[in-house]
Motif scaffolding. Sequence first.
Motif, PDB file in Angstrom:
ATOM      1  N   ALA A 548      24.392  -6.063  52.357  1.00 38.64           N
ATOM      2  CA  ALA A 548      24.336  -5.308  52.295  1.00 38.64           C
ATOM      3  C   ALA A 548      24.402  -5.001  50.312  1.00 38.64           C
ATOM      4  O   ALA A 548      24.004  -4.278  49.545  1.00 38.64           O
ATOM      5  N   ALA A 549      25.111  -5.961  50.180  1.00 39.41           N
ATOM      6  CA  ALA A 549      25.805  -6.934  48.933  1.00 39.41           C
ATOM      7  C   ALA A 549      24.146  -7.470  47.927  1.00 39.41           C
ATOM      8  O   ALA A 549      24.198  -7.794  46.708  1.00 39.41           O
ATOM      9  N   GLU A 550      23.194  -7.741  49.165  1.00 35.50           N
ATOM     10  CA  GLU A 550      22.004  -8.620  48.121  1.00 35.50           C
ATOM     11  C   GLU A 550      21.542  -7.526  46.501  1.00 35.50           C
ATOM     12  O   GLU A 550      20.980  -6.743  47.140  1.00 35.50           O
ATOM     13  N   LEU A 551      21.099  -8.256  45.532  1.00 36.32           N
ATOM     14  CA  LEU A 551      20.707  -8.079  44.270  1.00 36.32           C
ATOM     15  C   LEU A 551      19.340  -8.117  44.663  1.00 36.32           C
ATOM     16  O   LEU A 551      18.626  -8.474  44.135  1.00 36.32           O
ATOM     17  N   ILE A 552      18.086  -7.291  46.131  1.00 36.98           N
ATOM     18  CA  ILE A 552      17.063  -6.912  46.079  1.00 36.98           C
ATOM     19  C   ILE A 552      16.493  -5.577  45.927  1.00 36.98           C
ATOM     20  O   ILE A 552      17.487  -5.086  46.368  1.00 36.98           O
ATOM     21  N   ALA A 553      15.292  -5.412  45.574  1.00 39.42           N
ATOM     22  CA  ALA A 553      15.141  -3.812  45.714  1.00 39.42           C
ATOM     23  C   ALA A 553      14.549  -3.196  47.047  1.00 39.42           C
ATOM     24  O   ALA A 553      13.189  -3.393  47.315  1.00 39.42           O
ATOM     25  N   ASP A 554      15.303  -3.395  48.140  1.00 41.45           N
ATOM     26  CA  ASP A 554      14.650  -3.294  49.073  1.00 41.45           C
ATOM     27  C   ASP A 554      14.954  -1.814  49.651  1.00 41.45           C
ATOM     28  O   ASP A 554      15.691  -1.257  49.987  1.00 41.45           O
ATOM     29  N   PRO A 555      13.247  -1.422  49.946  1.00 42.04           N
ATOM     30  CA  PRO A 555      13.751   0.239  50.176  1.00 42.04           C
ATOM     31  C   PRO A 555      13.818   0.342  51.460  1.00 42.04           C
ATOM     32  O   PRO A 555      14.422   1.870  51.731  1.00 42.04           O
ATOM     33  N   PHE A 556      14.156   0.088  52.360  1.00 41.34           N
ATOM     34  CA  PHE A 556      14.398  -0.413  53.618  1.00 41.34           C
ATOM     35  C   PHE A 556      15.838   0.349  54.104  1.00 41.34           C
ATOM     36  O   PHE A 556      16.282   1.156  54.880  1.00 41.34           O
ATOM     37  N   ARG A 557      16.709  -0.598  53.049  1.00 41.78           N
ATOM     38  CA  ARG A 557      18.123  -0.362  52.712  1.00 41.78           C
ATOM     39  C   ARG A 557      18.862   0.693  51.941  1.00 41.78           C
ATOM     40  O   ARG A 557      19.735   0.912  52.306  1.00 41.78           O
ATOM     41  N   HIS A 558      17.633   0.959  50.896  1.00 40.19           N
ATOM     42  CA  HIS A 558      18.658   2.142  49.816  1.00 40.19           C
ATOM     43  C   HIS A 558      17.544   3.240  49.896  1.00 40.19           C
ATOM     44  O   HIS A 558      18.058   4.327  49.564  1.00 40.19           O
ATOM     45  N   GLY A 559      17.056   3.818  51.117  1.00 46.89           N
ATOM     46  CA  GLY A 559      16.392   4.981  51.456  1.00 46.89           C
ATOM     47  C   GLY A 559      15.247   5.135  50.697  1.00 46.89           C
ATOM     48  O   GLY A 559      15.076   6.729  49.777  1.00 46.89           O
ATOM     49  N   GLY A 560      14.560   4.281  50.022  1.00 44.77           N
ATOM     50  CA  GLY A 560      13.441   4.576  49.738  1.00 44.77           C
ATOM     51  C   GLY A 560      13.384   3.494  48.239  1.00 44.77           C
ATOM     52  O   GLY A 560      14.077   3.270  47.900  1.00 44.77           O
ATOM     53  N   PRO A 561      12.007   3.754  47.886  1.00 43.84           N
ATOM     54  CA  PRO A 561      11.505   2.158  46.554  1.00 43.84           C
ATOM     55  C   PRO A 561      12.941   2.909  44.941  1.00 43.84           C
ATOM     56  O   PRO A 561      12.832   2.237  44.522  1.00 43.84           O
ATOM     57  N   GLY A 562      12.531   4.527  44.913  1.00 41.01           N
ATOM     58  CA  GLY A 562      13.370   4.843  44.092  1.00 41.01           C
ATOM     59  C   GLY A 562      15.275   4.393  43.472  1.00 41.01           C
ATOM     60  O   GLY A 562      15.643   4.366  42.914  1.00 41.01           O
ATOM     61  N   GLN A 563      15.440   4.723  44.976  1.00 44.44           N
ATOM     62  CA  GLN A 563      16.841   4.342  45.177  1.00 44.44           C
ATOM     63  C   GLN A 563      17.311   3.096  44.824  1.00 44.44           C
ATOM     64  O   GLN A 563      18.473   2.296  44.463  1.00 44.44           O
ATOM     65  N   ALA A 564      16.335   2.374  46.045  1.00 45.98           N
ATOM     66  CA  ALA A 564      16.217   0.446  46.260  1.00 45.98           C
ATOM     67  C   ALA A 564      16.188  -0.003  44.061  1.00 45.98           C
ATOM     68  O   ALA A 564      17.422  -0.373  43.505  1.00 45.98           O
ATOM     69  N   ARG A 565      15.184   0.902  43.774  1.00 48.10           N
ATOM     70  CA  ARG A 565      15.110   0.240  42.007  1.00 48.10           C
ATOM     71  C   ARG A 565      16.516   0.549  41.699  1.00 48.10           C
ATOM     72  O   ARG A 565      16.738  -0.616  39.695  1.00 48.10           O
ATOM     73  N   GLN A 566      17.292   1.283  41.418  1.00 45.65           N
ATOM     74  CA  GLN A 566      18.127   2.045  40.736  1.00 45.65           C
ATOM     75  C   GLN A 566      19.186   0.838  41.257  1.00 45.65           C
ATOM     76  O   GLN A 566      20.318   0.596  40.176  1.00 45.65           O
ATOM     77  N   TYR A 567      19.377   0.790  42.259  1.00 52.09           N
ATOM     78  CA  TYR A 567      20.493  -0.100  42.888  1.00 52.09           C
ATOM     79  C   TYR A 567      20.364  -1.898  42.324  1.00 52.09           C
ATOM     80  O   TYR A 567      21.066  -2.104  41.536  1.00 52.09           O
ATOM     81  N   PHE A 568      18.589  -1.666  42.356  1.00 54.71           N
ATOM     82  CA  PHE A 568      18.167  -3.226  41.674  1.00 54.71           C
ATOM     83  C   PHE A 568      18.810  -3.005  39.695  1.00 54.71           C
ATOM     84  O   PHE A 568      19.624  -4.402  39.274  1.00 54.71           O
ATOM     85  N   ILE A 569      19.146  -2.413  39.589  1.00 53.05           N
ATOM     86  CA  ILE A 569      19.225  -1.840  38.048  1.00 53.05           C
ATOM     87  C   ILE A 569      20.411  -2.424  37.819  1.00 53.05           C
ATOM     88  O   ILE A 569      21.739  -3.145  36.665  1.00 53.05           O
ATOM     89  N   ASP A 570      21.770  -1.129  38.186  1.00 52.52           N
ATOM     90  CA  ASP A 570      23.040  -1.629  38.150  1.00 52.52           C
ATOM     91  C   ASP A 570      23.299  -2.937  38.328  1.00 52.52           C
ATOM     92  O   ASP A 570      24.771  -2.712  37.898  1.00 52.52           O
ATOM     93  N   GLY A 571      22.785  -3.398  39.243  1.00 57.60           N
ATOM     94  CA  GLY A 571      23.870  -4.393  40.221  1.00 57.60           C
ATOM     95  C   GLY A 571      23.670  -5.904  38.852  1.00 57.60           C
ATOM     96  O   GLY A 571      24.300  -6.247  38.743  1.00 57.60           O
ATOM     97  N   PHE A 572      22.467  -5.256  38.576  1.00 55.42           N
ATOM     98  CA  PHE A 572      22.064  -6.366  36.799  1.00 55.42           C
ATOM     99  C   PHE A 572      22.175  -6.305  35.831  1.00 55.42           C
ATOM    100  O   PHE A 572      23.028  -7.382  35.557  1.00 55.42           O
ATOM    101  N   THR A 573      22.491  -4.871  36.110  1.00 61.07           N
ATOM    102  CA  THR A 573      23.579  -4.567  34.809  1.00 61.07           C
ATOM    103  C   THR A 573      24.773  -4.775  35.160  1.00 61.07           C
ATOM    104  O   THR A 573      25.649  -6.114  33.707  1.00 61.07           O
ATOM    105  N   GLU A 574      25.263  -5.340  36.730  1.00 61.69           N
ATOM    106  CA  GLU A 574      27.113  -5.935  36.032  1.00 61.69           C
ATOM    107  C   GLU A 574      26.834  -7.453  36.212  1.00 61.69           C
ATOM    108  O   GLU A 574      27.667  -7.833  35.721  1.00 61.69           O
ATOM    109  N   VAL A 575      25.611  -7.918  36.819  1.00 62.32           N
ATOM    110  CA  VAL A 575      25.372  -9.090  36.931  1.00 62.32           C
ATOM    111  C   VAL A 575      25.418  -9.909  35.045  1.00 62.32           C
ATOM    112  O   VAL A 575      25.749 -10.561  35.293  1.00 62.32           O
ATOM    113  N   PHE A 576      24.349  -9.056  34.156  1.00 66.40           N
ATOM    114  CA  PHE A 576      24.361  -9.605  32.844  1.00 66.40           C
ATOM    115  C   PHE A 576      25.677  -9.510  31.966  1.00 66.40           C
ATOM    116  O   PHE A 576      25.961 -10.021  31.379  1.00 66.40           O
ATOM    117  N   SER A 577      26.244  -8.174  32.068  1.00 60.58           N
ATOM    118  CA  SER A 577      27.593  -8.174  31.785  1.00 60.58           C
ATOM    119  C   SER A 577      28.964  -9.074  31.955  1.00 60.58           C
ATOM    120  O   SER A 577      28.881  -9.325  30.892  1.00 60.58           O
TER     121      SER A 577
END
Length: 911
Positions: A548-577
């Motif tokens: 669930a917390a894996e930082l990849i943009a998997d559209p099958f886990r996150h309801g589609g490509p757009g949501q997966a992309r935003q999940y990836f961005i939000d997650g890596f923003t936290e990582v880099f911060s």
Amino acid sequence: MSAGTDNESTPRKRKLIEVALPTEAISRASKADKDRKVGTIKNIHKWFAPMPTPAWRALLFAAVVDDPCDDEKRADLLEIIEGLVPDNGTAPSAEALKRAKAVLAEQGQELPTVLDPFCGGGSTLIEAQRLGFSTVASDLNPVPTLVTRVETQLVPTVLGKPPVSGDDGAFEDTEIDPMGGLLADIQHYAKRVEDEVKSKVAHLYEPVKGGEAVAWLWARTVPCTNPACGIDIPLYSSPWLSKQKGREAWLKPVLDDGRVRFEIGMGLKEKVPAATKAARGGKFTCLSCAKQVDEKHIRKVGTDGFMGLQLLAIAVDDESGRHFLPEQDGFMAHEIPMPDDAPEMEFPEQALGFRVQAYGITKQSDLYTTRQIHTLGAFADAVAKVPEWVRSDGGDSDQGVAISSILAICVSKLAMANSSQARWQIDSRHGSAKAQPAFGRNALPMVWDFAEVNPFAKSAGGWFSQLKSMISGINALPREIHAGQAVQADARTAGSMISPRSALVATDPPYFAQIPYADLSDYFYVWLRRAARNIHPDLFGTMATPKAAELIADPFRHGGPGQARQYFIDGFTEVFSSLKQASREDLPLIVIYAHRQEENKDGELASSAWDAMLEAMLSAGLSIVGTWPLHATHSSRQRGIQSNAVASYIAMICRPRPADAEVLDRRGFLQALRRELPERIKPLQQSSIPAVDLGQAAIGPGMEIFSRYARVTEPDGSPMRVRTALSLITKALDEVISEYEEDFDADTRWCIKWFEEYQWETANFGEADKLANRYNTSVPGLVHAGVVKSAAGKAALIKPTDLPANYDPTTDDRLAIWEVAMHLSRLIEGKGPGSGIDAAGELLARARTRTEIDEDTVKGLAYLLHNISEGRGWTESQRWFNNLVSSWPDLQTSARVADKRGVTAEEDVLF
């Protein structure tokens, strides 16, 4: 060289990595490391898309050492880095390491702790320890965490200790090698594990007549759809078992009482029958009635549970070598019952890179024959006993944990060659064949025919080969006694694992939506957990790897490509911060990324992977102050250069963006790109970065410009999106490459324009003549120059492969840049005598004796033609010109050799 820009209000010392790096030396060493099969940490365990160790060695050193602001002193530091990255990809010499460590000691501060929150195969931390850094590693995934823990935490705790097993092998002298005791114990307890497993499952492997069985070759079967036939069709993609000269062997199907059985054809006297699989797609042909079954039928059979198995042949070794036997009487391996403790972990219904579910393969146990499950379970259970064996033999807890962890990894690697994902593969050079393990690419595809190896044989895929590979990998580790730390943790909180402002952050994050790391890791996890959960309860407390917390943009886990992309961005923003808070203030952060831009529906090049990663960096307040492209992909990767697959990593050197960073508008950004990008691209081309990777490499310097500002505004005042910036960078690169045209002769300029329109196709002479007038040349002159063919009112460019073989540029009375580039391509692509790099180098040596030819202009033409071909989707031409650019360093070396031999116009040499 890619120099960063320092806009901070408080002056700081720039590190060497922000100013200069010997990228060609690093790339050579990295490619050699990728090509090496033994004596590398890759032998320890499979990980997906690992960063080469020489690259990390160079980057870590250069990130800590101050730039001396003096050309001579800087050259000395670059020479030290070159010593750290030998051309053959091996570890540096003791003298090279000593010089590097002495420079690090002179920095005036305690060395930082290297922190990698995506530790993967451990290469970052291993090379950090080799240079003398302390290390902290983490990964959400327990598989890479265990691998890195073994490499950087467990092995150092037992270095220098005598073997528990006593005087038991070739590695016992710890005074000569502190690794000696451990290596001896690995061998000793591996043999004990094998003996225990044999006592449990050896009866499942019946002896065969005529030697030792090394592999059983199987095909899946489906019933024919013809009601009048109905036989089981074996699904196999090639009849060949071996193409080794003098030992050719192939499958010879025989219809026998309503079924297909196989005899073994030998030699080349008979016609070799075709396989049942069609050349393209998932279609197979019935060997009885010739009716084709398609993939829809095969999927239906699989999901209904009626797909079967049939033995094709048995590979056997004896004193004379390898030969093949047909199915033997009494062979019952496929009827062995499933054990009660088979791994029942379900595959996700849909996942990146997974194709097997559609064929009824829905859980881990479906990947194996029942015999393989019995055997792998027996190995895992035996390894679980090793800590107790070590204690009973007088070893300490550290030795028990280290030895058993290493052998547990061996079991999980054994699964790679002992499942239905293992293929029987023929060597393209020698024609010999052997079993190839799973994960030739980072996916779980459907495999129709597979090799079941004998785990007790001394051949590829068996326990002995896993042990041999493991010893080779462990032996490649540094002999540093100071242990690091490797824990399972979410990268979003990685900064909390270390004191604030104390780390050198260096990491190679997961690649957006390219690799399903966690889903693939379950393949190893089920066996690692069974073997090692008692000694690593923190890693193997769950039934599967965390998803669930894996930082990849998997559209099958996150309801589609757009949501997966935003999940990836939000997650890596936290990582880099988080990482920004952990990073020592005087040090940059190193982030490695590699993903090729692809054409979107509007025909523009774009990359969700790149813009998502960069958007996260900028959102976290980071600025890119330097970038380095490193060409590091090995020549035998499965996709290979034939597919124009991306071959370069980009090392992004980051620092916190200054609080007083300026705001820039779109026009100012475009002006900065046009002003700065040409000078930044030139070093990339001089280093002969592959043409296919130039667009990716240009992202670095382009984003350096973009990220130095607090924001870049659009005409309406809104902030420019990263994707828009990437598009503008790509267009600016096109402009830079197009400027080469000004340096070309008239014939070459005509050829470029004709190529843009027609490539190698034939068109009307009138069009050719009209274009020739524009460039002050003529079609007859172009024919005389040897670049165009014309007849019957038509004209066309001559393909490199169709050019004459006896060309000599020194005697050409109408020499064009185009002609030299095409002949170089002909020789590089050629397979027969008189072709290849050496022949191309001799031609280049001759061509550059002519005043009309500048070799940088020839290479510039190759870049330009690659760019045109890529934009038009002309794959073959794109590959030709990419190969020409990629081969340039070797071409120059061969040309220098030819110069020393005195290749002149008077020599009678045919190319």
